[in-house]
Design a protein around this motif. Structure first.
Motif, PDB file in Angstrom:
ATOM      1  N   HIS A 412       0.834  -1.210   0.000  1.00 24.00           N
ATOM      2  CA  HIS A 412       0.000   0.000   0.000  1.00 24.00           C
ATOM      3  C   HIS A 412       0.869   1.261   0.000  1.00 24.00           C
ATOM      4  O   HIS A 412       1.600   1.502   0.965  1.00 24.00           O
ATOM      5  CB  HIS A 412      -0.890   0.043   1.239  1.00 24.00           C
ATOM      6  CG  HIS A 412      -1.861  -1.094   1.335  1.00 24.00           C
ATOM      7  ND1 HIS A 412      -2.891  -1.273   0.435  1.00 24.00           N
ATOM      8  CD2 HIS A 412      -1.955  -2.116   2.220  1.00 24.00           C
ATOM      9  CE1 HIS A 412      -3.582  -2.354   0.777  1.00 24.00           C
ATOM     10  NE2 HIS A 412      -3.034  -2.895   1.843  1.00 24.00           N
ATOM     11  N   CYS A 465      -4.397   5.301   1.240  1.00 22.01           N
ATOM     12  CA  CYS A 465      -3.633   4.490   0.292  1.00 22.01           C
ATOM     13  C   CYS A 465      -3.812   5.073  -1.098  1.00 22.01           C
ATOM     14  O   CYS A 465      -4.922   5.434  -1.492  1.00 22.01           O
ATOM     15  CB  CYS A 465      -4.123   3.040   0.300  1.00 22.01           C
ATOM     16  SG  CYS A 465      -3.281   2.031  -0.941  1.00 22.01           S
ATOM     17  N   HIS A 470      -8.291   1.036  -3.359  1.00 22.01           N
ATOM     18  CA  HIS A 470      -8.230   0.787  -1.917  1.00 22.01           C
ATOM     19  C   HIS A 470      -8.757   1.992  -1.140  1.00 22.01           C
ATOM     20  O   HIS A 470      -9.453   1.844  -0.136  1.00 22.01           O
ATOM     21  CB  HIS A 470      -6.792   0.481  -1.478  1.00 22.01           C
ATOM     22  CG  HIS A 470      -6.240  -0.782  -2.063  1.00 22.01           C
ATOM     23  ND1 HIS A 470      -4.949  -1.202  -1.876  1.00 22.01           N
ATOM     24  CD2 HIS A 470      -6.826  -1.732  -2.838  1.00 22.01           C
ATOM     25  CE1 HIS A 470      -4.755  -2.345  -2.512  1.00 22.01           C
ATOM     26  NE2 HIS A 470      -5.872  -2.678  -3.111  1.00 22.01           N
TER      27      HIS A 470
HETATM   28 CU   LIG Z   1      -3.606   0.034  -0.893  1.00 21.41          CU
END
Ligand SMILES: [Cu+2]
Length: 483
Positions: A412, A465, A470
């Motif tokens: 991430h 992120c 995400h």
């Molecule tokens: Cu991520």
């Protein structure tokens, strides 16, 4: 010196004519074009920016995509520290949107870098802010940031460079270099239209199979033999990581997200995650010829995205075109041209100061899980993003350390708005050089310690992120900076 900086200041009405000219030059591949540039006049950068869903030129053909002023990437905006930036924004999309000024140190409130604004379809809104007089020079960018729609709108094409010209540009060795902007962005097309839906890969972060550089496939860049080429690279992709290598050439890193580093650092390759920027000097010191800018294999999902499992239970097609876990791809080609007097690399750049010790340390955990009725959610400290009360409250004019632990199974890239930070360590190993960052990778299993000075601007903003799927699926939180 040759006119390496041909700043064209254009009204939007003449922009399309220029764009047409650029397309012609694209087709003969004389030299890769950049987007239309709009620079400040006096101390004002005044720009009309319109987001629309229409036919544009992409990768050598026409396709229906999301764009700013009909261009992909959007117009390149250029300003200087102290300038006022006014963006007369119109939303011609069929859905709401807004603008984020990624990397700029400006207020997160009012009509500045306010990601809580919502510009409805058909509406116009004027963004206006003034860059601090001590704002670092560097490679920044703008893109939509309306929670829930960010990934789809960036993936559809919305992104543009925002350049702050200053100190770094005045270093003589850098002034002598040729300058080339590189906006890396992948696209998925379905019958010549942006393919927003049907991406089973959304949980991993959607990726497209067309790897464009400034909207083109494998454009050609030139470097004078003996000379220097300054590459200013942005990863404007929604999820795709780029592990960059230039055949037979070392890369001399001179700047990161937040501008200059203290002195050039020689690298053989650079990993650029979504949202990150680097500036690189290349020396024209090899035999004249052609050299490829490559994207080397990198696995950001622990084998879930193709590679190992590509033909297996996930099914290659079902998961979409995943990261390049197996093969290298050619992004662009560098061609030598006329010899010039050999140019030296700069020895000193702009010093990145060591920050004082932090007054407070916090720990953030990045992970994902299943939520009833929602499917997969992405979490910070166990919580998906919710509009409302701040998750983190900090005091203006303090310095904090944040220990960011990725306990999940995917990488991430962590991004903080408004204030830059320095990475102190990764798994307790100190960073090899100091740099100002706004986005940094936290690999699966890794703990990254960053140090953040909260300066100048109180208000609410976010951290998240930068795999934008995400973020839309919850990996974001509200930060309140209290005066
Ligand atoms: Cu991520």
């Amino acid at each position: 010196m040759i006119n390496r900086r041909k700043f064209i200041t254009l009204s939007t009405s003449t922009a399309s004519a220029i764009l047409l000219t650029q397309c012609v030059s694209n087709s003969i591949k004389a030299k890769s074009s950049n987007s239309v540039t709009q620079s400040s006049v006096g101390n004002l950068l005044d720009v009309d920016l319109e987001a629309s869903f229409d036919q544009v030129n992409i990768a050598g053909k026409k396709a229906k995509l999301l764009s700013y002023n009909g261009q992909i990437p959007g117009p390149r905006l250029e300003a200087k520290p102290g300038d006022t930036v006014r963006i007369n924004f119109t939303n011609k999309l069929p859905q709401p949107t807004n603008l984020h000024y990624h990397g700029l140190h400006i207020p997160p409130t009012g009509n500045a870098d306010n990601v809580f604004l919502k510009i409805q379809p058909g509406e116009s809104f004027t963004y206006e802010f003034t860059l601090p007089k001590n704002h670092p020079s560097g490679t920044f960018w703008y893109h939509p940031h309306l929670h829930g729609l960010v990934a789809e709108q960036v993936f559809g094409g919305l992104a543009g460079l925002l350049i702050v010209r200053g100190e770094l540009d005045e270093i003589p060795e850098i002034q002598a270099a040729e300058e080339q902007f590189i906006v890396l962005k992948d696209f998925a097309l379905n019958r010549n239209q942006a393919n927003f839906q049907g991406h089973m890969g959304i949980m991993l972060g959607r990726e497209g199979e067309l790897l464009t550089v400034n909207g083109e496939l494998n454009p050609n860049f030139s470097i004078p033999q003996g000379g220097l080429l300054r590459l200013r690279i942005l990863n404007a992709s929604t999820s795709r990581f780029y592990r960059l290598k230039l055949e037979e050439h070392p890369l001399y890193l001179i700047a990161t997200d937040g501008g200059s580093i203290s002195e050039p650092v020689e690298l053989s390759e650079v990993l650029l995650t979504p949202g990150e920027r680097v500036e690189i000097l290349v020396r024209g010191e090899r035999e004249p010829g052609q050299y490829r800018l490559l994207n080397l294999p990198y696995d950001r999902t622990g084998g879930m995205g193709g590679g190992m499992m590509g033909g297996g239970m996930m099914g290659g097609g079902m998961m979409g075109n995943r990261s390049n876990t197996n093969t290298s791809q050619t992004l662009a080609t560098l061609t030598y041209n006329n010899r010039v007097e050999t140019l030296p690399l700069p020895k000193q750049l702009i010093t990145v100061p060591e920050l004082p010790q932090a007054q407070k340390t916090r720990r953030l955990t990045l992970n994902h899980g299943m939520a009833p009725g929602m499917g997969m959610v992405f979490l910070i400290n166990g919580q998906p993003f919710e509009m409302g009360n701040p998750d983190t409250v900090v005091k203006l004019n303090t310095i904090e350390d944040w220990e960011i632990a990725n306990t999940g199974t995917m990488d991430h890239p962590f991004h903080l708005h408004v204030n830059d930070f320095q990475v102190i360590s990764r798994d307790n190993k100190p960073e090899p050089y100091r740099a100002w960052k706004d986005t940094t990778l936290v690999r699966r299993g890794e703990v990254v310690r960053i140090r953040i000075p909260f300066k100048d601007f109180p208000g609410k903003t976010v951290y998240h992120c930068h795999i934008l799927d995400h973020e839309d699926l919850g990996m974001m939180a509200t930060l309140e900076i209290q005066a």
